[in-house]
Design a protein around this motif. Structure first.
Motif, PDB file in Angstrom:
ATOM      1  N   MET A  63       0.849  -1.176   0.000  1.00  0.00           N
ATOM      2  CA  MET A  63       0.000   0.000   0.000  1.00  0.00           C
ATOM      3  C   MET A  63       0.887   1.229   0.000  1.00  0.00           C
ATOM      4  O   MET A  63       1.980   1.234   0.552  1.00  0.00           O
ATOM      5  CB  MET A  63      -0.899  -0.040   1.242  1.00  0.00           C
ATOM      6  N   SER A  64       0.416   2.306  -0.582  1.00  0.00           N
ATOM      7  CA  SER A  64       1.221   3.526  -0.668  1.00  0.00           C
ATOM      8  C   SER A  64       1.115   4.336   0.621  1.00  0.00           C
ATOM      9  O   SER A  64       0.298   4.073   1.492  1.00  0.00           O
ATOM     10  CB  SER A  64       0.754   4.368  -1.854  1.00  0.00           C
ATOM     11  N   ASN A  65       1.958   5.351   0.700  1.00  0.00           N
ATOM     12  CA  ASN A  65       1.987   6.209   1.880  1.00  0.00           C
ATOM     13  C   ASN A  65       1.048   7.404   1.740  1.00  0.00           C
ATOM     14  O   ASN A  65       1.221   8.390   2.446  1.00  0.00           O
ATOM     15  CB  ASN A  65       3.414   6.700   2.140  1.00  0.00           C
ATOM     16  N   GLN A  66       0.086   7.318   0.856  1.00  0.00           N
ATOM     17  CA  GLN A  66      -0.849   8.426   0.655  1.00  0.00           C
ATOM     18  C   GLN A  66      -1.827   8.509   1.819  1.00  0.00           C
ATOM     19  O   GLN A  66      -2.222   7.488   2.392  1.00  0.00           O
ATOM     20  CB  GLN A  66      -1.638   8.246  -0.636  1.00  0.00           C
ATOM     21  N   THR A  67      -2.246   9.709   2.093  1.00  0.00           N
ATOM     22  CA  THR A  67      -3.275   9.891   3.121  1.00  0.00           C
ATOM     23  C   THR A  67      -4.616   9.497   2.516  1.00  0.00           C
ATOM     24  O   THR A  67      -4.767   9.443   1.290  1.00  0.00           O
ATOM     25  CB  THR A  67      -3.328  11.363   3.574  1.00  0.00           C
ATOM     26  N   PRO A  68      -5.595   9.205   3.346  1.00  0.00           N
ATOM     27  CA  PRO A  68      -6.921   8.863   2.823  1.00  0.00           C
ATOM     28  C   PRO A  68      -7.483   9.961   1.903  1.00  0.00           C
ATOM     29  O   PRO A  68      -8.119   9.665   0.895  1.00  0.00           O
ATOM     30  CB  PRO A  68      -7.777   8.695   4.077  1.00  0.00           C
ATOM     31  N   ILE A  69      -7.226  11.207   2.231  1.00  0.00           N
ATOM     32  CA  ILE A  69      -7.715  12.309   1.382  1.00  0.00           C
ATOM     33  C   ILE A  69      -7.059  12.252   0.008  1.00  0.00           C
ATOM     34  O   ILE A  69      -7.719  12.421  -1.022  1.00  0.00           O
ATOM     35  CB  ILE A  69      -7.450  13.679   2.057  1.00  0.00           C
ATOM     36  N   ASP A  70      -5.742  11.987  -0.035  1.00  0.00           N
ATOM     37  CA  ASP A  70      -5.023  11.878  -1.305  1.00  0.00           C
ATOM     38  C   ASP A  70      -5.550  10.697  -2.120  1.00  0.00           C
ATOM     39  O   ASP A  70      -5.694  10.779  -3.343  1.00  0.00           O
ATOM     40  CB  ASP A  70      -3.515  11.731  -1.072  1.00  0.00           C
ATOM     41  N   GLN A  71      -5.824   9.591  -1.443  1.00  0.00           N
ATOM     42  CA  GLN A  71      -6.366   8.418  -2.130  1.00  0.00           C
ATOM     43  C   GLN A  71      -7.735   8.732  -2.717  1.00  0.00           C
ATOM     44  O   GLN A  71      -8.033   8.360  -3.854  1.00  0.00           O
ATOM     45  CB  GLN A  71      -6.456   7.241  -1.160  1.00  0.00           C
ATOM     46  N   ILE A  72      -8.563   9.409  -1.946  1.00  0.00           N
ATOM     47  CA  ILE A  72      -9.901   9.775  -2.432  1.00  0.00           C
ATOM     48  C   ILE A  72      -9.783  10.743  -3.607  1.00  0.00           C
ATOM     49  O   ILE A  72     -10.483  10.603  -4.624  1.00  0.00           O
ATOM     50  CB  ILE A  72     -10.750  10.377  -1.293  1.00  0.00           C
ATOM     51  N   ALA A  73      -8.878  11.717  -3.496  1.00  0.00           N
ATOM     52  CA  ALA A  73      -8.686  12.693  -4.568  1.00  0.00           C
ATOM     53  C   ALA A  73      -8.229  12.002  -5.853  1.00  0.00           C
ATOM     54  O   ALA A  73      -8.708  12.310  -6.947  1.00  0.00           O
ATOM     55  CB  ALA A  73      -7.686  13.759  -4.145  1.00  0.00           C
ATOM     56  N   GLU A  74      -7.320  11.037  -5.729  1.00  0.00           N
ATOM     57  CA  GLU A  74      -6.843  10.293  -6.901  1.00  0.00           C
ATOM     58  C   GLU A  74      -7.982   9.500  -7.528  1.00  0.00           C
ATOM     59  O   GLU A  74      -8.147   9.470  -8.751  1.00  0.00           O
ATOM     60  CB  GLU A  74      -5.698   9.368  -6.487  1.00  0.00           C
ATOM     61  N   ARG A  75      -8.746   8.874  -6.688  1.00  0.00           N
ATOM     62  CA  ARG A  75      -9.889   8.081  -7.168  1.00  0.00           C
ATOM     63  C   ARG A  75     -10.913   8.988  -7.882  1.00  0.00           C
ATOM     64  O   ARG A  75     -11.437   8.630  -8.938  1.00  0.00           O
ATOM     65  CB  ARG A  75     -10.539   7.366  -5.983  1.00  0.00           C
ATOM     66  N   VAL A  76     -11.182  10.150  -7.324  1.00  0.00           N
ATOM     67  CA  VAL A  76     -12.115  11.098  -7.934  1.00  0.00           C
ATOM     68  C   VAL A  76     -11.588  11.538  -9.301  1.00  0.00           C
ATOM     69  O   VAL A  76     -12.346  11.622 -10.271  1.00  0.00           O
ATOM     70  CB  VAL A  76     -12.376  12.299  -7.002  1.00  0.00           C
ATOM     71  N   GLU A  77     -10.281  11.810  -9.393  1.00  0.00           N
ATOM     72  CA  GLU A  77      -9.689  12.212 -10.672  1.00  0.00           C
ATOM     73  C   GLU A  77      -9.867  11.114 -11.724  1.00  0.00           C
ATOM     74  O   GLU A  77     -10.208  11.386 -12.873  1.00  0.00           O
ATOM     75  CB  GLU A  77      -8.199  12.542 -10.500  1.00  0.00           C
ATOM     76  N   ARG A  78      -9.613   9.868 -11.317  1.00  0.00           N
ATOM     77  CA  ARG A  78      -9.792   8.745 -12.255  1.00  0.00           C
ATOM     78  C   ARG A  78     -11.250   8.628 -12.680  1.00  0.00           C
ATOM     79  O   ARG A  78     -11.552   8.368 -13.852  1.00  0.00           O
ATOM     80  CB  ARG A  78      -9.305   7.445 -11.618  1.00  0.00           C
ATOM     81  N   LEU A  79     -12.164   8.816 -11.746  1.00  0.00           N
ATOM     82  CA  LEU A  79     -13.589   8.749 -12.070  1.00  0.00           C
ATOM     83  C   LEU A  79     -13.994   9.874 -13.024  1.00  0.00           C
ATOM     84  O   LEU A  79     -14.800   9.660 -13.941  1.00  0.00           O
ATOM     85  CB  LEU A  79     -14.433   8.799 -10.795  1.00  0.00           C
ATOM     86  N   LEU A  80     -13.427  11.054 -12.823  1.00  0.00           N
ATOM     87  CA  LEU A  80     -13.739  12.171 -13.727  1.00  0.00           C
ATOM     88  C   LEU A  80     -13.239  11.909 -15.145  1.00  0.00           C
ATOM     89  O   LEU A  80     -13.926  12.200 -16.130  1.00  0.00           O
ATOM     90  CB  LEU A  80     -13.150  13.481 -13.181  1.00  0.00           C
ATOM     91  N   VAL A  81     -12.039  11.331 -15.244  1.00  0.00           N
ATOM     92  CA  VAL A  81     -11.499  10.988 -16.562  1.00  0.00           C
ATOM     93  C   VAL A  81     -12.394   9.950 -17.237  1.00  0.00           C
ATOM     94  O   VAL A  81     -12.744  10.075 -18.417  1.00  0.00           O
ATOM     95  CB  VAL A  81     -10.046  10.467 -16.445  1.00  0.00           C
ATOM     96  N   ARG A  82     -12.790   8.954 -16.488  1.00  0.00           N
ATOM     97  CA  ARG A  82     -13.676   7.899 -17.036  1.00  0.00           C
ATOM     98  C   ARG A  82     -15.025   8.481 -17.443  1.00  0.00           C
ATOM     99  O   ARG A  82     -15.562   8.123 -18.486  1.00  0.00           O
ATOM    100  CB  ARG A  82     -13.869   6.799 -15.990  1.00  0.00           C
ATOM    101  N   TYR A  83     -15.537   9.395 -16.641  1.00  0.00           N
ATOM    102  CA  TYR A  83     -16.812  10.041 -16.940  1.00  0.00           C
ATOM    103  C   TYR A  83     -16.726  10.810 -18.260  1.00  0.00           C
ATOM    104  O   TYR A  83     -17.625  10.724 -19.102  1.00  0.00           O
ATOM    105  CB  TYR A  83     -17.202  10.969 -15.794  1.00  0.00           C
ATOM    106  N   GLU A  84     -15.625  11.537 -18.462  1.00  0.00           N
ATOM    107  CA  GLU A  84     -15.446  12.284 -19.708  1.00  0.00           C
ATOM    108  C   GLU A  84     -15.351  11.336 -20.904  1.00  0.00           C
ATOM    109  O   GLU A  84     -15.900  11.611 -21.975  1.00  0.00           O
ATOM    110  CB  GLU A  84     -14.212  13.174 -19.614  1.00  0.00           C
ATOM    111  N   GLU A  85     -14.648  10.222 -20.717  1.00  0.00           N
ATOM    112  CA  GLU A  85     -14.561   9.220 -21.783  1.00  0.00           C
ATOM    113  C   GLU A  85     -15.945   8.684 -22.126  1.00  0.00           C
ATOM    114  O   GLU A  85     -16.296   8.525 -23.302  1.00  0.00           O
ATOM    115  CB  GLU A  85     -13.659   8.061 -21.361  1.00  0.00           C
ATOM    116  N   LEU A  86     -16.728   8.397 -21.110  1.00  0.00           N
ATOM    117  CA  LEU A  86     -18.075   7.873 -21.333  1.00  0.00           C
ATOM    118  C   LEU A  86     -18.972   8.907 -22.004  1.00  0.00           C
ATOM    119  O   LEU A  86     -19.810   8.555 -22.847  1.00  0.00           O
ATOM    120  CB  LEU A  86     -18.686   7.395 -20.013  1.00  0.00           C
ATOM    121  N   GLN A  87     -18.780  10.174 -21.664  1.00  0.00           N
ATOM    122  CA  GLN A  87     -19.566  11.223 -22.323  1.00  0.00           C
ATOM    123  C   GLN A  87     -19.244  11.287 -23.811  1.00  0.00           C
ATOM    124  O   GLN A  87     -20.140  11.409 -24.642  1.00  0.00           O
ATOM    125  CB  GLN A  87     -19.306  12.585 -21.675  1.00  0.00           C
TER     126      GLN A  87
END
Length: 74
Positions: free
Chosen positions: A1-25
């Motif tokens: 597991m990485s040394n990221q904080t939970p907030i950083d992990q959530i932020a990364e996940r949100v960024e990936r979801l936004l990219v996927r959302y744009e692809e789906l659009q």
């Protein structure tokens, strides 16, 4: 597991979801365009079919008259 904080992990996940959302659009827009193109093509083909059907029906209506005329001819 990485040394990221939970907030950083959530932020990364949100960024990936936004990219996927744009692809789906984009994919959805392309598919909608294809549906519209195919709908127009289908409508044109249905129109051509109806025209051809009307012409065949008109020819069939004339056919018995033509046969009766040939029988009456000497």
């Amino acid at each position: 597991m990485s040394n990221q904080t939970p907030i950083d992990q959530i932020a990364e996940r949100v960024e990936r979801l936004l990219v996927r959302y744009e692809e789906l659009q984009r994919t959805n827009a392309l598919l909608a365009s294809q549906v519209e193109t195919l709908t127009h093509e289908r409508d044109a083909l249905k129109s051509r079919l109806n025209t051809a059907r009307a012409r065949v029906d008109a020819l069939l209506e004339r056919l018995p008259d033509a046969l009766a005329t040939q029988k009456d001819a000497p």
